[in-house]
Write an enzyme that holds these catalytic residues in place. Structure first.
Site, short mmCIF file in Angstrom:
data_model
loop_
_atom_site.label_atom_id
_atom_site.label_comp_id
_atom_site.label_asym_id
_atom_site.label_seq_id
_atom_site.Cartn_x
_atom_site.Cartn_y
_atom_site.Cartn_z
N CYS A 114 0.81 -1.23 0.00
CA CYS A 114 0.00 0.00 0.00
C CYS A 114 0.85 1.28 0.00
O CYS A 114 0.32 2.36 -0.25
CB CYS A 114 -0.96 0.01 1.18
SG CYS A 114 -2.03 -1.44 1.21
N HIS A 247 -2.83 7.21 2.62
CA HIS A 247 -3.33 5.94 2.08
C HIS A 247 -4.76 5.73 2.56
O HIS A 247 -5.09 5.99 3.71
CB HIS A 247 -2.43 4.80 2.55
CG HIS A 247 -2.97 3.46 2.19
ND1 HIS A 247 -3.39 3.16 0.92
CD2 HIS A 247 -3.19 2.35 2.94
CE1 HIS A 247 -3.84 1.92 0.90
NE2 HIS A 247 -3.73 1.40 2.11
N ASN A 277 -10.08 0.09 -0.17
CA ASN A 277 -8.62 0.16 -0.14
C ASN A 277 -8.09 -0.39 -1.47
O ASN A 277 -8.21 -1.59 -1.73
CB ASN A 277 -8.10 -0.66 1.04
CG ASN A 277 -6.59 -0.63 1.17
OD1 ASN A 277 -5.89 -0.16 0.27
ND2 ASN A 277 -6.09 -1.14 2.28
N1 ACO Z 1 -18.83 -8.06 8.89
C1 ACO Z 1 -19.33 -8.27 10.10
N2 ACO Z 1 -18.58 -8.62 11.16
C2 ACO Z 1 -17.25 -8.72 10.95
C3 ACO Z 1 -16.66 -8.49 9.71
C4 ACO Z 1 -17.52 -8.17 8.64
N3 ACO Z 1 -17.05 -7.92 7.40
N4 ACO Z 1 -15.33 -8.67 9.82
C5 ACO Z 1 -15.08 -8.97 11.10
N5 ACO Z 1 -16.23 -9.02 11.79
C6 ACO Z 1 -16.44 -9.28 13.20
C7 ACO Z 1 -15.31 -10.03 13.83
O1 ACO Z 1 -15.45 -11.41 13.60
C8 ACO Z 1 -15.45 -9.67 15.29
O2 ACO Z 1 -16.44 -10.47 15.84
P1 ACO Z 1 -16.30 -11.04 17.34
O3 ACO Z 1 -16.23 -9.82 18.20
O4 ACO Z 1 -17.52 -11.85 17.51
O5 ACO Z 1 -15.02 -11.83 17.33
C9 ACO Z 1 -16.01 -8.25 15.24
O6 ACO Z 1 -16.51 -8.05 13.90
C10 ACO Z 1 -14.99 -7.17 15.54
O7 ACO Z 1 -13.84 -7.39 14.78
P2 ACO Z 1 -12.58 -6.50 14.94
O8 ACO Z 1 -11.49 -7.07 14.09
O9 ACO Z 1 -12.29 -6.24 16.36
O10 ACO Z 1 -13.10 -5.14 14.28
P3 ACO Z 1 -12.37 -3.76 14.18
O11 ACO Z 1 -13.21 -2.70 14.70
O12 ACO Z 1 -10.94 -3.87 14.65
O13 ACO Z 1 -12.30 -3.55 12.60
C11 ACO Z 1 -10.91 -3.77 10.67
C12 ACO Z 1 -11.66 -4.50 11.76
C13 ACO Z 1 -11.89 -2.97 9.85
C14 ACO Z 1 -10.22 -4.81 9.79
C15 ACO Z 1 -9.87 -2.84 11.31
O14 ACO Z 1 -9.11 -3.52 12.26
C16 ACO Z 1 -8.96 -2.23 10.30
O15 ACO Z 1 -9.35 -1.46 9.44
N6 ACO Z 1 -7.68 -2.55 10.40
C17 ACO Z 1 -6.72 -2.05 9.47
C18 ACO Z 1 -6.60 -3.04 8.42
C19 ACO Z 1 -6.28 -2.44 7.12
O16 ACO Z 1 -6.44 -1.28 6.86
N7 ACO Z 1 -5.84 -3.30 6.26
C20 ACO Z 1 -5.65 -2.90 4.94
C21 ACO Z 1 -4.40 -3.38 4.43
S1 ACO Z 1 -3.17 -2.62 5.19
C22 ACO Z 1 -2.92 -1.20 4.68
O17 ACO Z 1 -3.45 -0.80 3.72
C23 ACO Z 1 -2.00 -0.52 5.48
#
Ligand code: ACO
Length: 320
Positions: A114, A247, A277
């Protein structure tokens, strides 16, 4: 006399097909409400089955070259940032160069996930500002839909396809004022598509795997640091930033970064709602949007910054 590289044209391309959060509701156990509140994403574009990264790159490049008011034959350096290349080799940059009808210019890919466009732009700046190249084409192009596990709700809702491009030219007037690149490979397991090829067979998973929470925290930390590093190198304050283009991974990462820097929301370019993304394409896509809609104006300070798998991160500060 100091010479600079200046961005004289921007372009972008998004595939026609749009996949909305509602569409995803029928594919995995998710909801529009969950996706919007956790990420800010409403929709993403998906490449047609026969569209490769070089095809998206070609369309974005043509727009950038046209905006620059030059001919493809004036380009003497092609750099493509991509994590989703057309093939193992040749590079997507060589394939793009051929599609543009250019011969003999250096052409190569940059792989920094990214942060790829930031890495590619910083690299092109070194060629152009030192006189090794006169007009560089720098592209971020991705077809992440190809490396998504469409049964994994924790990743498949986050990404999209697209491409953005810029033309850099050598000029006495700035231009790119500074660039700073970083990497820490000790995080390589946190965000990866950990497949390799052995004897014609794929070993390991070719799909994105990530520890979302770790990525989130790291991204907010280094996006703040990268912007501050750029400002410090140029003796500027956060209030001197006219546009912050980080980003586009998650609106919560973007707003947290801006808040920590004390930059008001109106000065932040955010396209994540429409594009998801798009990895190496996200910054040039957002840049092109803000240039074409007239937000970015001459002599403004624009901070471009990225963070991605590796981890890699960095910034480019541009006087427009
Ligand atoms: N729909 C519904 N529920 C979901 C989904 C979905 N698509 N995905 C995960 N969940 C659930 C999980 O299973 C979890 O359930 P549980 O509590 O029963 O275990 C719950 O939602 C919460 O999950 P978390 O991972 O704690 O959610 P969070 O608020 O941290 O958000 C996310 C997750 C959006 C991935 C966040 O951590 C994030 O954006 N991280 C950065 C990742 C990123 O940007 N990656 C891109 C590549 S890297 C880059 O570009 C730098």
């Amino acid at each position: 006399m100091a010479m600079y590289s200046r961005i004289i044209g921007t372009g972008s391309y998004l595939p026609e097909k749009i996949l909305t959060n509602l569409d995803l509701e029928s594919m995995v156990d998710t909801s529009d409400e969950w996706i919007q509140t956790r990420t800010g994403i409403k929709q993403r574009h998906i490449a047609a089955p026969d569209q490769m990264a070089s095809d998206l790159a070609l369309a974005a490049s043509r727009n950038a070259i046209q905006a620059a008011g030059i001919q493809a034959s004036d380009i003497d350096l092609v750099i493509v940032a991509t994590t989703t290349p057309d093939m193992i080799f040749p590079s997507t940059a060589c394939i793009l160069q051929n599609k543009l009808g250019i011969v003999s210019s250096p052409a190569f890919d940059v792989q920094a996930v990214c942060s790829g466009f930031i890495y590619a732009l910083a690299t092109a700046d070194m060629f152009v500002s030192t006189g090794k190249s006169r007009n560089a084409l720098v592209v971020g192009s991705e077809v992440y839909s190809r490396i998504m596990d469409w049964n994994d709700r924790s990743t498949c809702v986050l990404f999209g396809d697209g491409a953005g491009a810029v033309v850099l030219t050598r000029d006495q007037k700035p231009g790119i004022l500074s660039s700073h690149l970083h990497a820490d490979g000790s995080y390589s397991q946190v965000l990866s598509a950990p497949a390799s090829i052995h004897s014609g067979k794929i070993q390991g998973t070719p799909f994105i795997t990530m520890e979302g929470g770790t990525v989130f925290k790291f991204a907010v930390k280094v996006l703040e640091e990268a912007a501050l590093e750029a400002l410090q190198a140029n003796d500027l304050q956060p209030s001197d930033i006219d546009w912050l283009i980080p980003h586009q991974a998650n609106i919560r990462i973007i707003t947290s970064t801006a808040k920590k820097l004390g930059i008001p929301e109106e000065k932040v370019v955010a396209t994540v709602a429409q594009h998801g993304n798009t990895s190496a394409a996200s910054v040039p896509l957002a840049l092109d949007q803000a240039v074409r809609d007239g937000r970015i104006q001459p002599d403004q300070n624009v901070v471009l910054e990225g963070v991605g798998g590796g981890f890699t991160w960095g910034s480019v500060l541009v006087r427009w």
